[in-house]
Motif scaffolding. Structure first.
Motif, PDB file in Angstrom:
ATOM      1  N   SER A 227       0.848  -1.193   0.000  1.00 27.62           N
ATOM      2  CA  SER A 227       0.000   0.000   0.000  1.00 27.62           C
ATOM      3  C   SER A 227       0.881   1.238   0.000  1.00 27.62           C
ATOM      4  N   ALA A 228       0.474   2.236  -0.768  1.00 32.14           N
ATOM      5  CA  ALA A 228       1.295   3.440  -0.872  1.00 32.14           C
ATOM      6  C   ALA A 228       0.424   4.655  -1.155  1.00 32.14           C
ATOM      7  N   ARG A 229       0.824   5.782  -0.606  1.00 29.05           N
ATOM      8  CA  ARG A 229       0.123   7.041  -0.886  1.00 29.05           C
ATOM      9  C   ARG A 229       0.411   7.534  -2.292  1.00 29.05           C
ATOM     10  N   CYS A 230       1.583   7.175  -2.792  1.00 27.75           N
ATOM     11  CA  CYS A 230       1.993   7.625  -4.117  1.00 27.75           C
ATOM     12  C   CYS A 230       2.766   6.504  -4.800  1.00 27.75           C
ATOM     13  N   VAL A 231       2.375   6.159  -6.030  1.00 25.16           N
ATOM     14  CA  VAL A 231       3.092   5.150  -6.797  1.00 25.16           C
ATOM     15  C   VAL A 231       3.763   5.849  -7.978  1.00 25.16           C
ATOM     16  N   VAL A 232       5.068   5.651  -8.103  1.00 27.82           N
ATOM     17  CA  VAL A 232       5.847   6.255  -9.181  1.00 27.82           C
ATOM     18  C   VAL A 232       6.267   5.166 -10.153  1.00 27.82           C
ATOM     19  N   ASN A 233       5.871   5.325 -11.395  1.00 24.61           N
ATOM     20  CA  ASN A 233       6.212   4.403 -12.473  1.00 24.61           C
ATOM     21  C   ASN A 233       7.478   4.924 -13.148  1.00 24.61           C
ATOM     22  N   ALA A 234       8.611   4.299 -12.825  1.00 20.77           N
ATOM     23  CA  ALA A 234       9.911   4.737 -13.352  1.00 20.77           C
ATOM     24  C   ALA A 234      10.602   3.569 -14.049  1.00 20.77           C
ATOM     25  N   ALA A 235       9.854   2.853 -14.871  1.00 18.85           N
ATOM     26  CA  ALA A 235      10.342   1.622 -15.484  1.00 18.85           C
ATOM     27  C   ALA A 235      11.056   1.862 -16.815  1.00 18.85           C
ATOM     28  N   GLY A 236      11.494   3.086 -17.073  1.00 14.88           N
ATOM     29  CA  GLY A 236      12.289   3.357 -18.266  1.00 14.88           C
ATOM     30  C   GLY A 236      11.512   3.138 -19.550  1.00 14.88           C
ATOM     31  N   VAL A 237      12.093   2.392 -20.487  1.00 12.76           N
ATOM     32  CA  VAL A 237      11.399   2.147 -21.755  1.00 12.76           C
ATOM     33  C   VAL A 237      10.171   1.262 -21.573  1.00 12.76           C
ATOM     34  N   TRP A 238      10.000   0.675 -20.399  1.00  8.61           N
ATOM     35  CA  TRP A 238       8.886  -0.237 -20.143  1.00  8.61           C
ATOM     36  C   TRP A 238       7.739   0.430 -19.369  1.00  8.61           C
TER      37      TRP A 238
END
Length: 534
Positions: A227-238
């Motif tokens: 569980s998270a207040r903020c999810v950061v999608n930092a998967a580069g080219v993916w």
């Protein structure tokens, strides 16, 4: 210069302990998907500001693009030619910050641009003088106009026929994968939980808002809800894969934002350019840039910029790309490298950003700059950019989180003067990154290596038994590939030797972790780095 505080003892990276922390039933402030430069930078910045952080990576840290850079910490001379002054100024500032915070892994490097036409020295000289002016006090050295003799002294194997002179200017170079590990370990020192080989398999939504993620440990198959207040999608080219999952969950169509491009690099022995200066050709016969960069005892030749429509984990070069690198190298080097001279051939995928109208947030045309978007559900995605500006990208990501009300605002700038793990005290003598690998790449932690079993037992290529043990105990290493590709850089320097050492490395890892370190898989991978495209 002030001396730094005595370095902290290296944290253990016990897998059971990491998974136990991941399983804790609590809501973290920030959950990051992706363990490359961008995700690790976000994790460190958030942890340094006091937020609770979890980061998960499907493979190993820096397995993708972040270990396959051209190894340059640079302001972006070509962006200056395009008139993007703001981007160049930011990159020059971040270049200085990076070199200061990790001097054992990132250092100044002189470049020489040889002139074979009468107009090249004044034309490029003016541009590089502007580069100096933009750097200001952050400059690494002044640009110099060289005569023919001075140019050949810096580049002794440059072709002398028709050589008029050259231009010398300064940028930086680094060990990209080890810098990624330093970011991960520095974030861990500030309380972040970082787990490699733990893929984010889905997102948690509550009332059409992102509320966390689901991840799966590749070793045990166990799944975890984070569980998270903020999810950061930092998967580069993916990144688009997770964006599509988010869109399906809230019933919205999502357009891909990444247009991948690949850069090919061929590594040859130092004899082809026996110098501590890099060679740069800003405009080859077809308008592309060519580098010959001394790095860890070898020379990197590259690179290309070729669009792709797929996203392989181990991209391979196209025949035309290698032909370009070798043919252009032959135009500028006395001894022309051929396919038989290549010690390792590898490819990195760049996440170029497409124009986006979705979510009401416009981006520019296909861009090399980074982009940060927040979806209707609150998923924050960041992609694009380059290694040099990872820290600025992280600050922009957290600013987006604040703007969207996902986190309470906390002051920026906390990582600007934050030494990374291993950073030696001021005044410590530095070994150039262009030199062969050794304990100096561990900075102030080199002394720890001396206390481990096998400190004097070199396996090959500068890798000792103690370094393998250190990788297992303190650097999250799980497989022979982790050690031979990213804790040491042997796969990228001499793939044949790396393959030959796989059994020895795997045996030591088995002692340390109890795992099968998959040496057979690594040997096959190493062999592919010696395959020439046909």
């Amino acid at each position: 210069m002030k001396s730094r505080e005595k370095p902290a003892a290296p944290l253990p990276t016990s897998r059971p302990e990491l998974l136990a922390r991941l399983a804790q039933a609590r809501t973290c402030d920030v959950a990051v998907v992706g363990g490359g430069a961008t995700g690790l930078g976000v994790a460190l910045d958030a942890a340094a500001r006091g937020f609770s952080v979890v980061l998960v990576e499907s493979h190993d840290f820096a397995k993708g693009t972040s270990s396959r850079a051209t190894k340059l910490v640079h302001g972006g001379v070509r962006y200056l030619a395009q008139g993007d002054i703001g981007l160049v100024r930011e990159a020059l500032h971040e270049r200085t910050t990076l070199l200061r915070n990790a001097p054992h892994l990132a250092q100044p490097l002189p470049f020489v641009l040889p002139s074979y036409k009468f107009w090249e020295t004044p034309f490029y000289g003016i541009g590089l003088k502007m580069y100096d002016a933009l750097a200001g006090s952050a400059g690494l050295g002044r640009t110099e106009l060289l005569d023919r003799r001075q140019t050949l002294k810096c580049l002794p194997t440059a072709r002398p026929d028709r050589l008029i002179g050259g231009i010398k200017y300064w940028d930086g170079q680094f060990d990209d994968a080890r810098l990624a590990l330093a970011l991960a370990r520095t974030a861990a020192l500030r309380g972040a939980v970082l787990v490699n080989y733990c893929a984010a398999t889905g997102l948690l939504h509550r009332d059409r808002r992102v509320a966390g993620l689901v991840c799966r440990d590749a070793e045990t198959g166990k799944t975890f809800d984070v569980s998270a207040r903020c999810v950061v999608n930092a998967a580069g080219v993916w990144v688009d894969e997770l964006r599509r999952q988010d869109g399906r969950a809230i019933g919205r169509e999502v357009r891909d934002m990444v247009a991948p491009s690949q850069g090919v690099h061929a590594v040859v022995d130092r004899g082809f350019l026996p110098s501590d200066h890099a060679l740069i050709v800003p405009k080859t016969s077809d308008g592309r840039v060519l580098f010959a960069v001394p790095w860890l005892g070898k020379v990197i030749l590259g690179t290309t910029d070729t669009p792709r429509h797929d996203l392989p984990r181990e991209p391979r070069p196209f025949k035309e790309e290698l032909a370009f690198i070798l043919s252009e190298s032959a135009r500028y080097l006395v001894k022309a490298p051929g396919e038989k001279d290549i010690r390792s051939l590898w490819v990195g995928l760049r996440p170029l950003v497409k124009p986006q109208g979705e979510e009401g947030e416009e981006t520019k045309a296909l861009s090399r700059e980074h982009t940060v978007l927040a979806s209707r559900s609150g998923l924050v995605t960041v992609t694009g950019g380059k290694w040099t500006t990872y820290r600025a990208m992280a600050e922009d990501v957290l600013e987006k989180c604040f703007q969207k009300g996902l986190l309470e605002k906390a002051p920026a700038g906390v990582t600007a003067h934050l030494p990374l793990v291993g950073a030696p005290a001021g005044g410590t003598e530095r070994v150039p990154i262009s030199s062969a690998p050794g304990p100096h790449l561990y900075g102030c932690e080199a002394a720890v290596l001396e206390t481990l079993p096998g400190a004097a037992a070199e396996l090959g290529g500068g890798l000792t038994e103690a370094m393998v043990r250190f990788a297992a105990r303190h650097e999250y290493a799980r497989t022979a590939e982790d050690v031979l590709a990213r804790r040491s850089r042997l796969l990228f320097l001499d793939a044949k030797l790396a393959g030959e050492l796989s059994d020895d490395v795997a045996a030591i890892l088995r002692e340390e972790t109890g795992l099968d370190a998959r040496p057979d898989e690594f040997r096959a991978l190493a062999a592919s780095y010696l395959e020439m495209p046909r």
